[in-house]
Scaffold this active site. Structure first.
Site, PDB file in Angstrom:
ATOM      1  NE  ARG A 103      39.968  13.957 -14.178  1.00  0.00           N
ATOM      2  CZ  ARG A 103      40.486  12.735 -14.257  1.00  0.00           C
ATOM      3  NH1 ARG A 103      40.604  11.975 -13.183  1.00  0.00           N
ATOM      4  NH2 ARG A 103      40.885  12.249 -15.416  1.00  0.00           N
ATOM      5  CB  THR A 386      40.930   4.645  -9.605  1.00  0.00           C
ATOM      6  OG1 THR A 386      41.695   5.235 -10.626  1.00  0.00           O
ATOM      7  CG2 THR A 386      39.780   5.556  -9.253  1.00  0.00           C
ATOM      8  CG  ASN A 406      45.937   8.341 -14.009  1.00  0.00           C
ATOM      9  OD1 ASN A 406      44.994   7.594 -14.295  1.00  0.00           O
ATOM     10  ND2 ASN A 406      46.813   8.737 -14.892  1.00  0.00           N
ATOM     11  CB  SER A 457      37.668  11.202 -15.516  1.00  0.00           C
ATOM     12  OG  SER A 457      37.539  10.105 -14.652  1.00  0.00           O
ATOM     13  N   GLY A 478      39.712   1.180 -12.267  1.00  0.00           N
ATOM     14  CA  GLY A 478      39.964   0.312 -13.415  1.00  0.00           C
ATOM     15  C   GLY A 478      40.218   1.047 -14.714  1.00  0.00           C
ATOM     16  N   GLY A 479      40.548   2.347 -14.628  1.00  0.00           N
ATOM     17  CA  GLY A 479      40.880   3.091 -15.848  1.00  0.00           C
ATOM     18  C   GLY A 479      39.762   2.979 -16.874  1.00  0.00           C
TER      19      GLY A 479
END
Ligand code: DON
Length: 577
Positions: A103, A386, A406, A457, A478-479
């Site tokens: 990350r 993403t 992002n 996240s 897909g957040g």
């Protein structure tokens, strides 16, 4: 016409769950690609091919991970990346499991209030008409987190790979030089994002040209960057010439990332979240992703209910799942953040006792209000991008990787010199308690900005076992909808005996506590269902394009063969042998 096809396909999915007194039977004719031994499913055919070729050469899933991650940076600049980060969950053939966190991190110069005005309001850009357009945490150099993807690739390769790094990176460099053919979906995306590219980049960038379907885009600058990385290793990106050029570029554009930030970047090997659901063992990503904990919370809250008897996407199934999601996302916003900075009460949050208590307020008679679960009010904001890939190799190793910039094309800041986009991952922090990020997610102190902290996240790369054996590798972009899309895909296979391909194609819905609304995939659910839900007090939204997940997965069949599920919503492709 498109609408008609969608409605028909939804109907087919709903009736194709051959249900005999709650016993569902798999419809073998609905399987996706079946192969004997090994498979890669990713967002683009070219990336799946590069990964599969590595496996054919005798490489393992970890070699293929390195190749596929880099290949996606070339063929899918929308989300594939070397300027972003991600998470990998793995299960080796011998049953050993693990997780890698690559990350992004906040730069050393980042501060808690860096996106706030002196009066405490969020800093926004204004367009010519004075309308608020994306925030500084989403657009341009100040939005960029210290990238982790190159470190991730090398960490995986060094610890778990088997082929020489040259064998892995050379095909990717060749592809970047040869170029990649533009798909219809890519043409549409580039067009949509061009105003932002123009706003953020001083120079005309590659993507400002009006690329059309079937054009070929070549990436010589990226090929050169990858060549230097191949020759000099991971440190080329973090300490070498590439690092220097990258830092200069970011700072010239108003960013705060320094050479020290890059040189201090490190991946983290983490212990995945594991839990049981019926006879399944689920292995998913631990913090700083909320994915594993939220998935565990939701699945454990719904486990006591007979979802199979209710039926897929039935009123009762939607009620139970929505109420569990509401409660899990409320916890997410308060408790979850980077475990190296805050104490995350993970064990308690996924304990049976705690979760049983959370569902006591649920009733089929009436929706729970989110304001009764916690406080806050949130507006809805468009979702972005993403990408996920799943790999199972011929030796029985499995990986599940979700990686991201992002937003679509990240911060939209494109380093022409080095040939890649930079992320806008800083927006995943909570810039201000109670104020939503681009996914409408709100956060609290646990996810506030601090130097070198990792932003929370929702990425949920997941592996599923049954009876101690590998069953599935699955994940999605897909957040905020990532967690609920992975959930529905697993349930579709496990509860409703859908094939992997049917499970990823099936219509999806989503609730995230705030806003207090169930989002439905447009034109995919019957109107009578909405009327029933509304009469129980649920708010419905099927207009906003909120469900952006594109799930990719691989299912191990009883005969040992592999079935790929490549989401119909993208250019996703399964390949294997
Ligand atoms: O880490 C996260 O949760 C987000 N940065 C993921 C963004 C994403 O999935 C965008 N794709 N639709």
């Amino acid at each position: 016409m498109k609408k008609l096809i969608l409605i028909l396909s939804v109907f087919v999915v709903l009736v194709s769950c051959n249900k005999i007194e709650n016993e569902y039977v798999v419809d073998e004719s609905k399987r996706g690609l079946i192969v004997e031994k090994a498979m890669v499913v990713s967002a683009r055919q070219e990336a799946s091919k590069i990964g599969t070729d590595i496996l054919k050469k005798g490489g393992n899933a970890f070699d293929a991970m390195a190749a596929t991650q880099l290949a996606l940076a070339v063929v899918y600049p929308f989300a594939g990346n070397i300027g972003g980060g991600g998470f990998m969950v793995y299960r080796k053939a011998n049953g050993e499991i693990g997780a890698l966190d690559f990350r992004e991190k906040a730069p050393l110069a980042a501060t808690k209030d860096m996106y706030l005005e002196e009066d405490g309001n969020i800093i926004t850009y204004l367009d010519k008409k004075g309308n608020i357009i994306p925030k500084k945490s989403t657009l341009g150099a100040l939005a960029v987190g210290v990238p982790g993807s190159v470190a991730g690739v090398f960490a995986v390769h060094e610890r778990l790979g088997s082929l020489p790094i040259e064998d892995i990176i050379t095909p990717v460099i060749d592809l970047a030089n040869k170029g990649v053919v533009v798909t219809k979906k890519q043409e549409e995306r580039i067009k949509k994002y061009q105003p932002y590219f123009r706003k953020v980049n001083n120079n005309t960038i590659l993507f400002v040209k009006n690329w059309k379907e079937n054009d070929t885009i070549k990436y010589p600058a990226l090929a050169e960057t990858l060549t230097r990385i191949m020759k000099n290793g991971r440190d080329e990106f973090y300490k070498g010439e590439t690092a220097k050029r990258l830092v200069k570029f970011i700072q010239d554009n108003g960013g705060i990332i320094t050479e020290e930030d890059l040189s201090r970047y490190e991946v983290k090997w983490r212990t995945p979240i594991t839990f049981e659901y019926d006879d399944l063992k689920i292995i998913s990503m631990s913090p700083p992703s909320s994915g594993g904990i939220c998935l565990a919370q939701i699945m454990k809250m719904i486990e006591p209910y007979d979802l199979a008897a209710y039926g897929p996407n039935s009123l009762k199934a939607i009620q139970v799942i929505t109420e569990a999601e509401r409660r899990a996302y409320a916890d997410r916003s308060f408790y979850l953040g980077d475990p190296d900075f805050v104490t995350v009460p993970g064990e308690t949050l996924i304990s049976n006792e705690y979760l049983k208590g959370r569902m006591t307020s649920f009733s089929f008679e009436k929706a729970t209000l989110s304001s009764e679960v916690s406080h806050g009010s949130v507006q809805v904001i468009e979702s972005n991008e993403t990408t996920h890939y799943s790999i199972i190799d011929q030796f029985g190793n499995a990986i599940s990787v979700t990686t991201t910039l992002n937003g679509g094309y990240g911060s939209k800041l494109y380093c022409t010199d080095l040939g890649f986009f930079l992320n806008n991952e800083m927006d995943d922090f909570s810039s201000k308690p109670g104020v939503p990020n681009m996914f409408g997610l709100i956060g609290a102190e646990a996810n506030s900005i601090a130097p070198e902290k990792r932003m929370l996240s929702s990425m949920t790369p997941t592996i599923v076992e049954r009876d101690g054996k590998l069953l599935m590798s699955v994940g999605t972009p897909g957040g905020s909808t990532i967690i609920t899309s992975v959930l529905q895909t697993i349930l579709n296979v496990h509860e409703y005996k859908m094939t992997m391909q049917e499970a990823v194609n099936a219509p999806r819905f989503h609730h995230q506590w705030l806003p207090d609304v169930i989002f439905f995939e447009p034109n995919s659910f019957p109107k009578e269902l909405f009327v029933q839900l509304q009469s129980l007090g649920y708010k419905i939204n099927e207009k906003t394009s909120r469900i952006t997940a594109k799930v990719d997965g691989i299912l191990v069949l009883e005969n040992g063969k592999l079935e790929g599920g490549a989401d119909r919503r993208g250019d996703d492709t399964a390949l294997g042998f």
